[in-house]
Design a protein around this motif. Structure first.
Motif: not given
Length: 441
Positions: A394-402
């Protein structure tokens, strides 16, 4: 006195036969008009068949497990005085047959016979146990469980499935313990005992191809046979194709959590179902029928949304009629009602037919993806997998999402990949941004 023959009535929905699941009367029983006499299983549901005559049962035409055609004799009823009982009454309840008999609750005027008394026994006949589900009764019969000996743990002492399963487990444990005790007392060698345990029972059938002992033979009847026929026909006739997409459902979960909790919150499936209905309006070829002669396609105005439901009797698809007329809360409530009815055996044949598109939440089975079989004669089916936390960019960054996966199986004769992908992307975009999607509905 004259005997009148009651034939198996027209069960509706084009059904031509039914299997006798359970007799609710015995020869010699007295019945009133509209009193249920048998539970039968059609290709759609288990229903009770009420008698149009009052009198004494003098003949039952068919054993439990037998399949009768519509119009075949079911019972013979004789007017006049009641006869002596020949067997204990069998009690039970299931689904009242839709469109048959009166709308009032059936009057049960059969006589009850108490158990035989031994000398000095001052007790009268005990009431039969309360069991709502025909599936529970069938499970008990198939394992030899005496329902009268059970104490129900359901509401009001109702005997439910877990009570029967516990009795089966207890009986299995007792049998095992008895066998071990016997083996010890006979002082046979360990090798002999092991060989005896491993050997199949005398006369046990063996599979001709593998040579292995046959554990059980399970006939395909009722719902399971109907499902098998429909699935086989779909595979034979439908040139299907599958497309899928991973979807970020984080905003969907947040949207549901933010809903006013003073009213029941729609479930995730209810929210997705509303987006599906909207998507079908935007992509009508997926809500259509291929003409029988294959010369054209009939697109439908409105949606009867089917929901695939796994039940003890097999795969059923209860249908929300006119789903396009329902808001999100109303659609969710109807989905819950119908899936519950399908699982407890109370859904009517009309509630299990007439769908125009099917939604399959296979995520509840603990899986992420599936290439389902189109529910013939529909032309598409949408599946939804588990929603799990995963790494997402998200927005160029790896983040935890469902994240969840949507898969669409469609009849390639009816539409091309562009239409299928457009519909799938419509639903995916709505899940990823539910507020914007609702603003357009």
């Amino acid at each position: 006195m004259s005997g009148r023959v009651f034939t198996l009535p027209d069960l509706g929905e084009g059904l031509t036969e039914a299997q006798i699941v359970r007799w609710l009367v015995a020869v010699g029983d007295e019945v009133a008009v509209d009193a249920p006499v048998a539970e039968v299983e059609t290709a759609k549901a288990v229903v009770e068949v009420p008698s149009p005559f009052a009198g004494t049962i003098v003949e039952r035409h068919g054993a439990e497990g037998a399949t009768l055609a519509v119009g075949a004799p079911l019972i013979t009823v004789e007017d006049g005085a009641a006869r002596t009982y020949r067997e204990e009454e069998r009690a039970g309840s299931g689904n009242v047959l839709v469109g048959y008999g009166t709308t009032a609750a059936p009057a049960r005027s059969r006589r009850r016979r108490g158990p035989a008394r031994h000398p000095g026994d001052a007790r009268g006949g005990a009431e039969r146990p309360a069991v709502k589900s025909p599936i529970v009764r069938k499970l008990a019969r198939s394992h030899g469980v005496d329902l009268a000996a059970l104490t129900g743990t359901g509401p009001g002492g109702l005997i439910v499935r877990r009570d029967v399963e516990a009795a089966i487990a207890a009986a299995t444990g007792t049998a095992t313990g008895t066998a071990a005790s016997t083996a010890t007392s006979t002082a046979t060698s360990t090798a002999t005992s092991t060989a005896t345990t491993a050997a199949p029972a005398p006369g046990r059938d063996r599979d001709a191809r593998t040579g292995l002992p046959v554990r059980a033979r399970v006939p395909l009847t009722g719902v399971r046979r109907a499902a098998a026929d429909a699935l086989a026909r779909s595979r034979r006739e439908v040139p299907d194709a599958t497309t899928w997409v991973d979807v970020d459902a984080t905003a969907l979960l947040e949207f549901r959590a933010a809903l006013d909790d003073r009213r029941p919150r729609p479930g995730i499936l209810g929210v997705v179902a509303r987006f599906v209905v909207a998507g079908l309006a935007a992509f009508p070829p997926l809500n259509s029928r291929l003409d029988p002669d294959g010369a054209g396609v009939t697109e439908l105005d409105g949606v009867n949304l089917g929901i695939a439901a796994q039940t003890d009797r097999g795969l059923l698809v209860p249908v929300v009629r006119d789903a396009h007329r329902l808001g999100m809360r109303a659609l969710d409530a109807e989905l819950r009602r119908l899936t519950t009815a399908a699982r407890d055996g109370s859904a009517t044949p009309a509630e299990l037919t007439g769908g125009s598109f099917t939604l399959n939440n296979y995520g509840v089975l603990g899986v992420d993806g599936s290439a389902a079989i189109v529910n013939h004669p529909e032309v598409a089916i949408l599946g939804m997998g588990r929603i799990l936390p995963r790494p997402w960019v998200v927005g160029g960054e790896v983040v935890p999402r469902h994240i969840t996966q949507l898969s669409l199986v469609f009849d390639h004769r009816v539409c091309d990949g562009g239409t299928a992908a457009g519909f799938l992307r419509f639903v995916a975009d709505a899940i990823e941004d539910p507020l914007s999607a609702l603003a357009e509905l």
